[in-house]
Design a protein around this motif. Structure first.
Motif, PDB file in Angstrom:
ATOM      1  N   SER A  94       0.918  -1.141  -0.069  1.00 36.56           N
ATOM      2  CA  SER A  94       0.049   0.043  -0.119  1.00 36.56           C
ATOM      3  C   SER A  94       0.946   1.177  -0.131  1.00 36.56           C
ATOM      4  O   SER A  94       2.092   1.324   0.268  1.00 36.56           O
ATOM      5  N   GLY A  95       0.340   2.450  -0.346  1.00 41.98           N
ATOM      6  CA  GLY A  95       1.118   3.689  -0.113  1.00 41.98           C
ATOM      7  C   GLY A  95       1.418   3.846   1.244  1.00 41.98           C
ATOM      8  O   GLY A  95       2.838   4.314   1.523  1.00 41.98           O
ATOM      9  N   MET A  96       0.573   3.510   2.153  1.00 39.15           N
ATOM     10  CA  MET A  96       1.123   3.564   3.577  1.00 39.15           C
ATOM     11  C   MET A  96       2.241   2.911   4.025  1.00 39.15           C
ATOM     12  O   MET A  96       3.248   3.507   4.924  1.00 39.15           O
ATOM     13  N   TYR A 119      -1.518  13.929   3.234  1.00 31.84           N
ATOM     14  CA  TYR A 119      -2.412  12.812   3.435  1.00 31.84           C
ATOM     15  C   TYR A 119      -2.770  12.425   4.771  1.00 31.84           C
ATOM     16  O   TYR A 119      -1.900  12.269   5.786  1.00 31.84           O
ATOM     17  N   GLU A 163       4.309  16.794   0.300  1.00 35.17           N
ATOM     18  CA  GLU A 163       3.286  16.408  -0.611  1.00 35.17           C
ATOM     19  C   GLU A 163       2.926  17.382  -1.523  1.00 35.17           C
ATOM     20  O   GLU A 163       2.567  18.708  -1.046  1.00 35.17           O
ATOM     21  N   ASN A 167      -2.942  17.216  -0.654  1.00 36.23           N
ATOM     22  CA  ASN A 167      -4.064  16.830  -0.270  1.00 36.23           C
ATOM     23  C   ASN A 167      -5.041  17.339   0.780  1.00 36.23           C
ATOM     24  O   ASN A 167      -3.904  17.329   2.043  1.00 36.23           O
ATOM     25  N   ASP A 192       5.969  13.084  -1.676  1.00 35.45           N
ATOM     26  CA  ASP A 192       4.601  12.110  -1.992  1.00 35.45           C
ATOM     27  C   ASP A 192       4.184  12.908  -3.221  1.00 35.45           C
ATOM     28  O   ASP A 192       3.529  13.982  -3.268  1.00 35.45           O
ATOM     29  N   THR A 194       1.865  11.576  -5.391  1.00 36.00           N
ATOM     30  CA  THR A 194       0.561  10.726  -5.722  1.00 36.00           C
ATOM     31  C   THR A 194      -0.222  11.828  -6.687  1.00 36.00           C
ATOM     32  O   THR A 194      -0.883  11.285  -7.503  1.00 36.00           O
ATOM     33  N   MET A 212       7.655   9.163  -3.373  1.00 40.62           N
ATOM     34  CA  MET A 212       6.586   8.237  -2.774  1.00 40.62           C
ATOM     35  C   MET A 212       5.276   8.304  -3.652  1.00 40.62           C
ATOM     36  O   MET A 212       4.771   9.474  -4.004  1.00 40.62           O
ATOM     37  N   SER A 214       1.112   6.505  -3.835  1.00 38.57           N
ATOM     38  CA  SER A 214       0.092   5.656  -3.549  1.00 38.57           C
ATOM     39  C   SER A 214      -0.347   5.160  -4.936  1.00 38.57           C
ATOM     40  O   SER A 214      -0.965   5.764  -5.840  1.00 38.57           O
ATOM     41  N   THR A 216      -2.150   2.868  -5.719  1.00 36.63           N
ATOM     42  CA  THR A 216      -3.559   2.578  -5.391  1.00 36.63           C
ATOM     43  C   THR A 216      -4.254   3.652  -6.389  1.00 36.63           C
ATOM     44  O   THR A 216      -5.472   3.420  -6.835  1.00 36.63           O
ATOM     45  N   LYS A 217      -3.782   4.957  -6.643  1.00 40.03           N
ATOM     46  CA  LYS A 217      -4.320   6.025  -7.227  1.00 40.03           C
ATOM     47  C   LYS A 217      -4.026   5.914  -8.893  1.00 40.03           C
ATOM     48  O   LYS A 217      -4.436   5.141  -9.459  1.00 40.03           O
ATOM     49  N   VAL A 226      -4.742  -2.014  -4.406  1.00 40.74           N
ATOM     50  CA  VAL A 226      -3.971  -1.266  -3.375  1.00 40.74           C
ATOM     51  C   VAL A 226      -2.285  -1.395  -3.357  1.00 40.74           C
ATOM     52  O   VAL A 226      -2.069  -2.506  -3.448  1.00 40.74           O
ATOM     53  N   ALA A 227      -1.743  -0.227  -3.555  1.00 38.86           N
ATOM     54  CA  ALA A 227      -0.377  -0.595  -3.652  1.00 38.86           C
ATOM     55  C   ALA A 227       0.533   0.904  -3.552  1.00 38.86           C
ATOM     56  O   ALA A 227      -0.135   1.897  -3.409  1.00 38.86           O
ATOM     57  N   LEU A 348      -9.040   8.068  -5.160  1.00 36.42           N
ATOM     58  CA  LEU A 348      -8.872   9.007  -6.312  1.00 36.42           C
ATOM     59  C   LEU A 348      -7.836   8.419  -7.419  1.00 36.42           C
ATOM     60  O   LEU A 348      -7.252   7.426  -7.148  1.00 36.42           O
TER      61      LEU A 348
HETATM   62  C1  LIG Z   1      -3.970   7.350  -0.801  1.00 38.62           C
HETATM   63  C2  LIG Z   1      -2.811   8.233  -0.379  1.00 38.62           C
HETATM   64  C3  LIG Z   1      -1.814   7.544   0.361  1.00 38.62           C
HETATM   65  C4  LIG Z   1      -2.136   6.229   1.101  1.00 38.62           C
HETATM   66  O1  LIG Z   1      -1.969   5.451   0.108  1.00 38.62           O
HETATM   67  P1  LIG Z   1      -2.743   3.935   0.201  1.00 38.62           P
HETATM   68  O2  LIG Z   1      -2.595   3.115  -1.160  1.00 38.62           O
HETATM   69  O3  LIG Z   1      -4.008   4.230   0.392  1.00 38.62           O
HETATM   70  O4  LIG Z   1      -2.088   3.142   1.613  1.00 38.62           O
HETATM   71  C5  LIG Z   1      -0.695   8.633   0.636  1.00 38.62           C
HETATM   72  N1  LIG Z   1      -0.686   9.815   0.095  1.00 38.62           N
HETATM   73  C6  LIG Z   1      -1.712   9.980  -0.587  1.00 38.62           C
HETATM   74  C7  LIG Z   1      -1.309  11.586  -1.369  1.00 38.62           C
HETATM   75  C8  LIG Z   1      -2.801   9.399  -0.936  1.00 38.62           C
HETATM   76  O5  LIG Z   1      -3.573   9.875  -1.738  1.00 38.62           O
END
Ligand SMILES: *Cc1c(COP(=O)(O)O)cnc(C)c1O
Length: 400
Positions: A94-96, A119, A163, A167, A192, A194, A212, A214, A216-217, A226-227, A348
């Motif tokens: 996951s991103g986390m 985030y 970031e 966000n 970050d 993302t 970094m 996420s 997932t986005k 989820v990654a 997102l």
């Molecule tokens: C969603 C998100 C994260 C966390 O990522 P996950 O994949 O949900 O663990 C971190 N930073 C930003 C900006 C995000 O949008």
């Protein structure tokens, strides 16, 4: 983790003296051909274990799938190429998991500077977990360079985490300037990225040490994986420690998720361009709307972050924007309740557009105003998205 994580070279990266563009390499997953079958799509490697050689070595480079996996490596190679990452890229579950591996690589006593706008779940994790690991924290508006300069403690600060766009206000922090400030204090800069994606911003080229996402986005972009990913500028001791943390803590992404992510990366440039163009058009149109008091989007020429965004973003300003709605929190929630085409959900970057009343998620202590709706622009027809939001804003404001 004895194998290098650097991308294994693609079959070709240039022709006639010209380097292939990242979109060309991504579209072809770096031109890799499966040596066994000559297939243009690489197989999915699900094996958890590998045969030892007669001389007791592992000549393939693989021994067990927690530290490393061939499908994961394929996706990592594309991501490293997209970010221009000399050290390579590491995929996490996951991103986390990716973000917390960076903080986990610090030592007790280290000082961290992070953004007030970031985030929410990561900020909460930092507040709760970082002190238990002996880290000290300062949160600062990282779009304010004087404030950032004042927050770093030379010799004590080991990591600056920004970031951008941040966000859910989409404030823009100057990556090159933040890198200079961090480095002058003896700290690393992690970004970050993302909301920018490697299509719009390449933080390592601007001086950042780590990026970094996420994944997932927008990197995966289809709301079905989820990654998380880290990309590193240098294969130094800190990067090796992060690799060791992933292998030791078992945070690696599963091969099937890596395969889906890889498939998505082939269309990343198309999706990012369409989604950024849609977001720009939404931002321009929504700011004249009678029930919208403010549009937050760095692509708007009068946005406070626009000048820096123009310098460090290209081919658009990303797929995320927020609107502040007349009628306060009630007006915002009533609007989110009335959309039909937009989907009222968190997350997102997917091809479907999502809307969220963000303050309901973030709770007390968040910089998110209560009248804010966060919009993630997908690839639907922009006029359909506008018409749907317009009817929701009108119906939301007619409601008692
Ligand atoms: C969603 C998100 C994260 C966390 O990522 P996950 O994949 O949900 O663990 C971190 N930073 C930003 C900006 C995000 O949008």
């Amino acid at each position: 983790m004895s194998q290098p994580n650097a991308p294994q070279g693609p079959s070709d990266t240039r022709t006639e003296g010209r380097d292939f563009a990242p979109r060309s390499l991504a579209a072809q997953a770096m031109g890799r051909i499966d040596p066994g079958t000559r297939a243009v799509v690489m197989p999915l490697h699900v094996s958890t274990t590998f045969i030892r050689d007669p001389d007791n070595r592992y000549s393939s480079g693989y021994s067990y799938a927690r530290p490393d996996n061939a499908t994961v490596r394929e996706a990592e190679a594309v991501l490293a190429m997209l970010e221009g990452a000399q050290a390579g890229a590491l995929l996490f579950g996951s991103g986390m998991a990716a973000a917390t591996a960076v903080f986990g690589a610090l030592e007790p006593g280290d000082h961290v500077v992070a953004g007030t706008v970031m985030y929410w779940a990561l900020k909460r994790w930092l507040r709760e977990e970082a002190p238990r690991r002996g880290l000290t924290l300062t949160f600062v508006d990282t779009d304010d360079l004087d404030a950032l300069r004042a927050a770093v403690q030379p010799g004590r600060t080991r990591l600056v985490w920004i970031e951008t766009p941040g966000n859910p206000l989409w404030t823009v922090s100057d990556i090159a300037a933040a890198a200079e400030i961090a480095h002058a204090a003896g700290a690393r800069l992690a970004v970050d990225s993302t909301a920018a994606s490697p299509v719009h911003t390449r933080p390592l080229e601007l001086g950042a040490d780590l990026v970094m996402h996420s994944a997932t986005k927008i990197l995966n972009g289809h709301s079905d994986v989820v990654a998380g990913v880290l990309a590193g500028a240098r294969a130094d001791a800190f990067w090796e420690r992060i690799q060791g943390i992933r292998a030791g803590s078992g945070g690696i992404l599963g091969p099937f998720e890596a395969y889906l992510l890889m498939r998505s990366l082939r269309t990343l440039h198309l999706r990012a361009a369409a989604q950024a163009a849609g977001a720009m058009r939404l931002a321009e149109r929504l700011r004249g709307h009678p029930h919208v008091t403010r549009v937050l989007y760095p692509g708007l020429p009068d946005d406070p972050g626009h000048a820096v965004a123009r310098r460090q973003m290209r081919d658009g300003f990303g797929f995320m924007l927020s609107i502040r709605v007349a009628g306060g929190e009630a007006g915002a929630v009533a609007t989110a309740a009335r959309v039909r085409l937009w989907k009222r959900a968190t997350s997102l970057g997917g091809v479907e557009s999502l809307i969220e009343h963000r303050a309901s998620v973030e709770g007390p202590g968040s910089p998110c105003p209560p009248d804010l709706l966060r919009l993630s622009t997908g690839i639907e027809d922009t006029d359909d998205l506008l018409a749907d939001l317009d009817q929701a804003l009108r119906a939301g404001h007619a409601a008692p």
